[in-house]
Design a protein around this motif. Structure first.
Motif, PDB file in Angstrom:
ATOM      1  N   UNK A 251      14.897  33.933 130.619  1.00  0.00           N
ATOM      2  CA  UNK A 251      15.020  33.135 129.396  1.00  0.00           C
ATOM      3  C   UNK A 251      14.819  34.026 128.172  1.00  0.00           C
ATOM      4  N   UNK A 252      13.730  34.781 128.170  1.00  0.00           N
ATOM      5  CA  UNK A 252      13.438  35.642 127.019  1.00  0.00           C
ATOM      6  C   UNK A 252      14.517  36.695 126.836  1.00  0.00           C
ATOM      7  N   UNK A 253      15.026  37.230 127.954  1.00  0.00           N
ATOM      8  CA  UNK A 253      16.080  38.231 127.866  1.00  0.00           C
ATOM      9  C   UNK A 253      17.361  37.660 127.276  1.00  0.00           C
ATOM     10  N   UNK A 254      17.684  36.429 127.656  1.00  0.00           N
ATOM     11  CA  UNK A 254      18.886  35.790 127.112  1.00  0.00           C
ATOM     12  C   UNK A 254      18.747  35.556 125.610  1.00  0.00           C
ATOM     13  N   UNK A 255      17.577  35.052 125.181  1.00  0.00           N
ATOM     14  CA  UNK A 255      17.337  34.817 123.752  1.00  0.00           C
ATOM     15  C   UNK A 255      17.431  36.131 122.983  1.00  0.00           C
ATOM     16  N   UNK A 256      16.793  37.165 123.520  1.00  0.00           N
ATOM     17  CA  UNK A 256      16.829  38.475 122.839  1.00  0.00           C
ATOM     18  C   UNK A 256      18.259  38.990 122.717  1.00  0.00           C
ATOM     19  N   UNK A 257      19.031  38.899 123.803  1.00  0.00           N
ATOM     20  CA  UNK A 257      20.397  39.417 123.778  1.00  0.00           C
ATOM     21  C   UNK A 257      21.274  38.647 122.794  1.00  0.00           C
ATOM     22  N   UNK A 258      21.102  37.321 122.719  1.00  0.00           N
ATOM     23  CA  UNK A 258      21.903  36.543 121.774  1.00  0.00           C
ATOM     24  C   UNK A 258      21.523  36.886 120.336  1.00  0.00           C
ATOM     25  N   UNK A 259      20.231  37.096 120.087  1.00  0.00           N
ATOM     26  CA  UNK A 259      19.804  37.475 118.744  1.00  0.00           C
ATOM     27  C   UNK A 259      20.346  38.852 118.368  1.00  0.00           C
ATOM     28  N   UNK A 260      20.288  39.778 119.326  1.00  0.00           N
ATOM     29  CA  UNK A 260      20.810  41.124 119.063  1.00  0.00           C
ATOM     30  C   UNK A 260      22.298  41.074 118.730  1.00  0.00           C
ATOM     31  N   UNK A 261      23.040  40.270 119.480  1.00  0.00           N
ATOM     32  CA  UNK A 261      24.478  40.187 119.233  1.00  0.00           C
ATOM     33  C   UNK A 261      24.764  39.597 117.851  1.00  0.00           C
ATOM     34  N   UNK A 262      23.968  38.603 117.444  1.00  0.00           N
ATOM     35  CA  UNK A 262      24.143  38.038 116.097  1.00  0.00           C
ATOM     36  C   UNK A 262      23.830  39.091 115.037  1.00  0.00           C
ATOM     37  N   UNK A 266      26.440  40.739 112.272  1.00  0.00           N
ATOM     38  CA  UNK A 266      26.169  40.651 110.829  1.00  0.00           C
ATOM     39  C   UNK A 266      26.109  42.030 110.190  1.00  0.00           C
ATOM     40  N   UNK A 267      25.584  43.024 110.923  1.00  0.00           N
ATOM     41  CA  UNK A 267      25.522  44.382 110.380  1.00  0.00           C
ATOM     42  C   UNK A 267      26.921  44.952 110.173  1.00  0.00           C
ATOM     43  N   UNK A 281      17.604  40.965 110.312  1.00  0.00           N
ATOM     44  CA  UNK A 281      16.685  40.921 111.455  1.00  0.00           C
ATOM     45  C   UNK A 281      15.842  39.651 111.451  1.00  0.00           C
ATOM     46  N   UNK A 282      15.175  39.399 110.325  1.00  0.00           N
ATOM     47  CA  UNK A 282      14.292  38.227 110.260  1.00  0.00           C
ATOM     48  C   UNK A 282      15.080  36.928 110.282  1.00  0.00           C
ATOM     49  N   UNK A 283      16.311  36.977 109.760  1.00  0.00           N
ATOM     50  CA  UNK A 283      17.140  35.779 109.765  1.00  0.00           C
ATOM     51  C   UNK A 283      17.514  35.317 111.152  1.00  0.00           C
ATOM     52  N   UNK A 284      17.487  36.236 112.123  1.00  0.00           N
ATOM     53  CA  UNK A 284      17.789  35.867 113.511  1.00  0.00           C
ATOM     54  C   UNK A 284      16.559  35.891 114.405  1.00  0.00           C
ATOM     55  N   UNK A 285      15.374  35.778 113.792  1.00  0.00           N
ATOM     56  CA  UNK A 285      14.169  35.526 114.582  1.00  0.00           C
ATOM     57  C   UNK A 285      13.392  36.741 115.021  1.00  0.00           C
ATOM     58  N   UNK A 286      13.802  37.959 114.627  1.00  0.00           N
ATOM     59  CA  UNK A 286      13.044  39.159 114.985  1.00  0.00           C
ATOM     60  C   UNK A 286      11.975  39.398 113.917  1.00  0.00           C
TER      61      UNK A 286
END
Length: 329
Positions: A251-262, A266-267, A281-286
């Motif tokens: 679960x955590x890995x999936x959330x992290x990967x989706x955030x990274x892709x977003x 954006x970058x 970064x902060x806009x996508x939860x990091x």
């Protein structure tokens, strides 16, 4: 101002069946409805029958498990008419609110408690569920007795439930309803030991898709976690992890990967060139800058700032209005 409902108009069942009287209908909406996360509990009193639709928040189709708390009611369905006594439970399908099916009542002010459930919480296929509807079940033992007691207590004390308690109580009610339905179907519930023979394997896939859609909508929430995701879907964290084993992920890995892709998208987006790496970064939860940079570099082979330079979108200071918020779209 109360209107008397003509029984034939509401259900097609004739007046006075079995000594029952007519059903009164409130001229304006008046059901006592209590929300419990994705569930809804409707408390119906029949001298007046409020019109309650068979759905939950967000318009999701809902199955209904109804219990007669007191009095007796006669309900009409495609199977014919059935008499429900105090203590009886019945499963009702979406598309027809059970109060609309009440053709007649007996006794002083019968009271019916209706639990509305999204279908993914039930361990039986919709086709099999429809074969179990409109069949009165006595709440004398097993899951039926436990569910009836919980519904009765919710009906009496639902207003006393604190917001922090709602997800846990909703999960308990959903689990009891699932056990009750599984008992009707003659199959074990879907749980940590997997689905029973009458459960449909794709039910897990449908739930997983719902979970993934929920995650996608909440990626910007830094508090998104396996615990909050499981609570939102009324399942255990352990069962949530089992769902993601199908995807060879966590679960955590999936959330992290989706955030990274977003963040990566954006970058590389020229329209967001004025947004700083920190804002994206902060806009996508990091929340942790160092952890984000390490994870991004491990995944994409370079630091976020280097990736942005290579894509030619430039760098931004993030000092303008709204800096630090979720990336604009």
């Amino acid at each position: 101002m109360m209107e008397r409902a003509v029984v034939e108009r509401e259900s097609g069942v004739g007046r006075g069946l079995g000594g029952f009287g007519d059903v009164g209908v409130v001229g304006e909406e008046g059901a006592d409805v209590r929300e419990l996360g994705a569930l809804r509990l409707s408390v119906l009193s029949f001298a007046a029958a409020p019109r309650v639709r068979g759905g939950v928040s967000g318009g999701v189709p809902a199955w209904q498990v109804a219990m007669v708390a007191c009095g007796s009611v006669l309900v009409a369905s495609r199977r014919g008419a059935a008499r429900l006594e105090a203590g009886d439970l019945v499963l009702w399908e979406p598309g027809q609110s059970i109060d609309r099916a009440v053709a007649a009542v007996e006794g002083p002010a019968p009271r019916v408690l209706v639990l509305h459930l999204p279908d993914h919480l039930l361990p039986v296929s919709p086709a099999a569920l429809r074969e179990l509807t409109a069949r009165p079940v006595r709440s004398e033992r097993g899951a039926a007795a436990c569910l009836a007691r919980v519904l009765e207590e919710f009906g009496r004390r639902g207003r006393e439930v604190a917001a922090a308690e709602e997800p846990w109580l909703a999960r308990a009610a959903a689990d009891l309803a699932a056990a009750f339905v599984a008992g009707l179907a003659g199959t074990p519930t879907v749980g940590d030991n997997g689905p029973g023979p009458a459960a449909v394997p794709d039910r897990q896939g449908a739930l997983l898709r719902d979970v993934m859609a929920y995650i996608e909508r909440h990626l910007s929430d830094p508090l998104l976690s396996p615990g909050t995701i499981a609570a939102a879907h009324h399942i255990s964290v352990r069962y949530l992890h089992r769902l993601f084993q199908r995807e060879r992920s966590t679960v955590s890995g999936y959330v992290r990967d989706r955030r990274l892709e977003r963040c990566r998208a954006d970058l590389a987006d020229p329209a967001l060139a004025a947004h700083s790496v920190s804002r994206i970064r902060t806009g996508w939860g990091f929340r942790d800058a160092a952890a984000f940079s390490r994870t991004f570099k491990r995944t994409y082979g370079m630091a976020p700032s280097e990736y942005r330079r290579l894509t030619g979108t430039g760098t931004g200071t993030g000092s303008g209005p709204g800096a630090g918020g979720r990336p604009g779209r």
